[in-house]
Design a protein around this motif. Structure first.
Motif, short mmCIF file in Angstrom:
data_model
loop_
_atom_site.label_atom_id
_atom_site.label_comp_id
_atom_site.label_asym_id
_atom_site.label_seq_id
_atom_site.Cartn_x
_atom_site.Cartn_y
_atom_site.Cartn_z
N PRO A 146 -1.35 -15.43 2.43
CA PRO A 146 -1.81 -14.92 3.68
C PRO A 146 -1.02 -14.16 4.34
CG PRO A 146 -1.65 -17.10 3.63
CD PRO A 146 -1.31 -16.88 2.18
N ASN A 147 0.41 -14.17 4.29
CA ASN A 147 1.21 -13.36 5.19
C ASN A 147 1.41 -12.13 4.59
OD1 ASN A 147 1.62 -15.65 6.82
ND2 ASN A 147 3.09 -16.46 5.24
N VAL A 148 0.99 -11.69 3.50
CA VAL A 148 0.77 -10.41 2.61
C VAL A 148 -0.68 -9.74 3.05
CG1 VAL A 148 1.28 -9.06 0.77
CG2 VAL A 148 2.56 -11.05 0.98
N VAL A 149 -0.47 -8.96 4.08
CA VAL A 149 -1.81 -8.06 4.34
C VAL A 149 -2.26 -7.34 3.16
CG1 VAL A 149 -2.98 -6.69 5.79
CG2 VAL A 149 -1.44 -8.32 6.49
N LYS A 150 -3.34 -7.31 2.53
CA LYS A 150 -3.85 -6.47 1.61
C LYS A 150 -4.86 -5.32 2.14
CE LYS A 150 -4.05 -10.24 0.47
NZ LYS A 150 -3.02 -11.37 0.79
N VAL A 151 -4.88 -4.33 1.36
CA VAL A 151 -5.78 -3.27 1.88
C VAL A 151 -6.40 -2.49 0.34
CG1 VAL A 151 -3.92 -1.42 1.82
CG2 VAL A 151 -6.07 -0.90 3.05
N ALA A 186 -1.54 -3.47 -13.94
CA ALA A 186 -1.15 -2.16 -13.21
C ALA A 186 -2.32 -1.51 -12.59
CB ALA A 186 -0.59 -1.19 -14.44
N ASP A 187 -3.64 -1.58 -13.00
CA ASP A 187 -4.48 -0.80 -12.28
C ASP A 187 -5.28 -1.85 -11.20
OD1 ASP A 187 -5.73 -2.84 -14.14
OD2 ASP A 187 -7.48 -1.27 -14.86
N PHE A 188 -4.74 -2.98 -10.74
CA PHE A 188 -5.57 -3.68 -9.87
C PHE A 188 -5.43 -2.91 -8.69
CE2 PHE A 188 -6.00 -7.46 -7.15
CZ PHE A 188 -6.84 -8.28 -7.95
N PRO A 189 -6.79 -2.85 -7.87
CA PRO A 189 -7.01 -2.01 -6.71
C PRO A 189 -6.31 -2.38 -5.34
CG PRO A 189 -9.07 -3.35 -7.36
CD PRO A 189 -7.87 -3.56 -8.66
N ALA A 190 -5.98 -3.75 -5.28
CA ALA A 190 -5.43 -4.12 -4.08
C ALA A 190 -4.36 -3.49 -3.86
CB ALA A 190 -5.19 -5.96 -3.97
N LEU A 191 -3.77 -3.28 -2.52
CA LEU A 191 -2.52 -2.70 -2.19
C LEU A 191 -1.96 -3.59 -1.31
CD1 LEU A 191 -3.57 1.12 -1.90
CD2 LEU A 191 -2.28 0.10 -4.05
N ARG A 192 -0.75 -3.56 -0.91
CA ARG A 192 0.03 -4.49 -0.15
C ARG A 192 0.42 -3.36 1.35
NH1 ARG A 192 4.81 -8.51 -0.84
NH2 ARG A 192 5.52 -8.86 1.28
N HIS A 193 -0.13 -3.71 2.19
CA HIS A 193 -0.20 -3.02 3.48
C HIS A 193 1.40 -3.00 4.16
CE1 HIS A 193 -1.22 -2.29 7.89
NE2 HIS A 193 -0.93 -0.99 7.24
N ILE A 194 1.88 -1.81 4.66
CA ILE A 194 3.14 -1.65 5.10
C ILE A 194 2.84 -1.31 6.40
CG2 ILE A 194 5.26 -0.71 5.31
CD1 ILE A 194 4.88 -0.20 2.20
N GLY A 195 3.17 -1.95 7.56
CA GLY A 195 2.70 -2.06 8.81
C GLY A 195 3.23 -0.61 9.66
N LEU A 196 3.36 0.44 9.31
CA LEU A 196 3.54 1.64 10.02
C LEU A 196 2.27 2.41 10.19
CD1 LEU A 196 5.63 3.93 10.84
CD2 LEU A 196 5.49 4.82 8.42
N TYR A 197 2.31 2.97 11.48
CA TYR A 197 0.96 3.60 11.90
C TYR A 197 1.24 5.11 12.61
CZ TYR A 197 -1.02 -1.15 11.39
OH TYR A 197 -1.58 -2.15 10.79
N VAL A 198 0.14 5.93 12.29
CA VAL A 198 0.39 7.18 12.77
C VAL A 198 -1.15 7.40 13.33
CG1 VAL A 198 0.47 9.65 11.90
CG2 VAL A 198 2.06 7.95 10.93
N TYR A 199 -1.13 8.09 14.60
CA TYR A 199 -2.37 8.45 15.12
C TYR A 199 -2.54 9.94 15.66
CZ TYR A 199 -1.71 3.12 16.07
OH TYR A 199 -1.70 1.93 15.89
#
Length: 264
Positions: A146-151, A186-199
């Motif tokens: 749960p500490n790894v945020v998925k997107v 290898a084709d699993f659709p979940a990605l690991r979110h990296i907390g960098l934001y651009v607005y």
């Protein structure tokens, strides 16, 4: 091969002096200079139109001025870095379509390439108002952590949802095998979110009027506020997980050790 053009962008480094888990961490020594100075110098290498440190504390301001960084003093009641960014963008009178990158003050070894890829991703998606970064999830234990945020993203590489929970759920695979170790397909659709934001500056100007969403309240993930409002979030891909920032004294010691190895 098409050359990707890096547009103009601004970098703002929100810098809180008091951190709950590691007070005064931005002023902690790392290889002979404070953590915050490392972050400022990497931001300069990114080639931004401007780099600004945003803080509400005199000690941070004085330290930043001492190593030559522009500083904007902000209010002391901001709940998060995005609110601080919004105040800076307003004070600097940046135009609505200008791009603003939030570089955390505790990420001294953030790869400049991630800043560039996220800026380019937002610039190329004219309907998106913000961008972030993700990388592949290799290990099943990270997927269930749960500490790894998925997107998960749509076909245009825009975020559909962020969660601390394992998603999407492999109905047939997980039903027959709930093993939480090993590797993912290898084709699993979940990605690991990296907390960098651009607005886009126009989104920051509206941020104060965006109420906390129920999803954000449950997941404790600020980015869900934007999805709840129908704001399109472009997701740039990173080759791998960057070096961890400074959240705890133990993190700082690991980075000091890494620096010592690099100097050998």
């Amino acid at each position: 091969m098409t050359t990707q053009i890096l547009p103009d962008f601004h970098i703002v480094i929100p810098a809180r002096y008091a951190s709950q888990r590691f007070p005064q961490k931005l002023m902690a020594d790392l290889g002979g200079k404070p953590v915050l100075r490392w972050v400022y110098e990497l931001a300069l290498k990114a080639g931004a139109k401007s780099v600004t440190i945003a803080t509400d504390h005199k000690i941070i301001e004085e330290a930043a001025i001492a190593f030559g960084a522009p500083v904007v003093m902000t209010r002391d009641d901001h709940e998060n870095g995005t609110e601080r960014l919004a105040e800076v963008a307003a004070k600097m009178a940046w135009l609505g379509d200008e791009i603003v990158v939030n570089v955390q003050g505790d990420e001294p070894f953030l790869p400049v390439s991630l800043i560039h890829s996220s800026v380019i991703a937002l610039n190329q998606d004219k309907e998106a108002e913000m961008a972030t970064v993700a990388c592949a999830i290799d290990k099943a234990e990270d997927f269930f952590n749960p500490n790894v945020v998925k997107v998960v993203c749509d076909e245009k590489q825009r975020a559909l949802y962020f969660s601390r929970s394992p998603m999407p759920w492999d109905r047939d695979g997980f039903a027959s095998n709930l093993e939480r170790t090993g590797s993912l397909p290898a084709d699993f659709p979940a990605l690991r979110h990296i907390g960098l934001y651009v607005y886009r500056a126009s989104l920051l100007a509206r941020y104060a009027d965006l109420p906390m969403s129920p999803l954000e309240r449950w997941e404790k993930l600020e980015q869900l506020r934007f999805l709840h409002q129908g704001i399109k979030v472009q997701v740039a891909m990173a080759d791998g997980l960057p070096t961890h920032g400074v959240d705890t004294p133990e993190d700082l010691e690991k980075l000091r050790h890494q620096l010592s190895l690099n100097c050998m």
